[in-house]
Design an enzyme around this catalytic site. Structure first.
Site, PDB file in Angstrom:
ATOM      1  N   THR A 255      54.900  66.923  51.600  1.00 20.83           N
ATOM      2  CA  THR A 255      55.525  68.126  52.115  1.00 20.83           C
ATOM      3  C   THR A 255      54.429  69.156  52.306  1.00 20.83           C
ATOM      4  O   THR A 255      53.449  69.158  51.547  1.00 20.83           O
ATOM      5  CB  THR A 255      56.590  68.673  51.151  1.00 20.83           C
ATOM      6  OG1 THR A 255      56.926  70.020  51.505  1.00 20.83           O
ATOM      7  CG2 THR A 255      56.105  68.676  49.715  1.00 20.83           C
TER       8      THR A 255
ATOM      9  N   CYS B  63      55.248  71.119  59.157  1.00 13.69           N
ATOM     10  CA  CYS B  63      56.327  70.740  58.252  1.00 13.69           C
ATOM     11  C   CYS B  63      56.539  69.256  58.492  1.00 13.69           C
ATOM     12  O   CYS B  63      56.573  68.815  59.646  1.00 13.69           O
ATOM     13  CB  CYS B  63      57.607  71.532  58.541  1.00 13.69           C
ATOM     14  SG  CYS B  63      59.034  70.934  57.621  1.00 13.69           S
TER      15      CYS B  63
END
Length: 229
Positions: free
Chosen positions: A83, A196
């Site tokens: 992430t 992202c």
């Protein structure tokens, strides 16, 4: 081959992509029936997201540090945090382990510089676009970083958390994201970082002439290179 430790589940949709990319990379390099040696600690994203929203980053970092330490004990030779946003807790992870931590922003900066890019746009969660924990890693390498305006940041954040993290792919959101890419290019960005790990589920290079740097792909490639070195 070294063993890759993955801290995933943020969201599991993008962690699935990591697993596929890493195994594909190992197979491409070694051929035959080879696959990656990897260990996965997948968190409950609802718990992490709640800590994000409540600005309880230290507590989130403790959870991720424990996950990293557990992966090291289990035999991992490096750690990947699957992430971008939770790299805000990177220091707590590195403090908990003695094996290498492959930072997603550092890997991305390397890929950009190797491609001759010096001015880049960044899309991601609001935290990733606004806070220095991520952009500083890029600027320290000499990159100039552009981000969308406040309204676009809010919309990108909504798309990520309310759609992509839930496995929803909406065409209207895809067009909104591509519009942001175009705006950043019009401001002088030579490329745009998909900062992202879920954005790559929504837009791909075939959708635009602006060069896209998908952090999930870059990070996975860095893990493969480490495993094979």
């Amino acid at each position: 081959m070294k063993t890759i430790g993955l801290i995933g589940g943020m969201s599991w949709e993008s962690t699935l992509t990591y697993y596929k990319l890493i195994n594909t990379g190992i197979k491409q390099n070694l051929g035959g029936l080879h696959s990656a040696k990897c260990l996965l600690h997948s968190v409950d994203f609802a718990e992490i997201e709640q800590l994000q929203q409540q600005n309880r980053w230290v507590e989130a970092g403790v959870l991720l540090g424990k996950a990293a330490a557990g992966l090291q004990t289990a035999g991992a030779d490096c750690i990947l945090l699957c992430t971008n946003t939770m790299h805000k807790c990177a220091s707590q992870i590195t403090d908990a382990i003695t094996i290498p931590f492959i930072h997603i922003a550092t890997a991305t900066a390397g890929a950009l510089l190797a491609a001759g890019i010096t001015k880049v746009g960044l899309l991601g969660t609001r935290a990733t676009m606004q806070q220095p924990f991520y952009t500083q890693k890029l600027t320290e390498k000499g990159l100039q970083v552009l981000v969308p305006g406040p309204e676009e940041q809010q919309e990108m954040n909504r798309i990520i958390f309310e759609e992509l993290c839930l496995g929803k792919i909406e065409q209207t959101s895809k067009q909104a994201c591509l519009h942001m890419v175009k705006q950043l290019a019009n401001q002088g960005a030579e490329a745009v970082i998909l900062g992202c790990t879920e954005i790559g589920l929504l837009v791909q290079q075939a959708d635009t002439t602006v060069p896209l740097f998908d952090t999930t792909e870059i990070h996975a490639n860095a893990a493969v290179a480490f495993a094979l070195q």
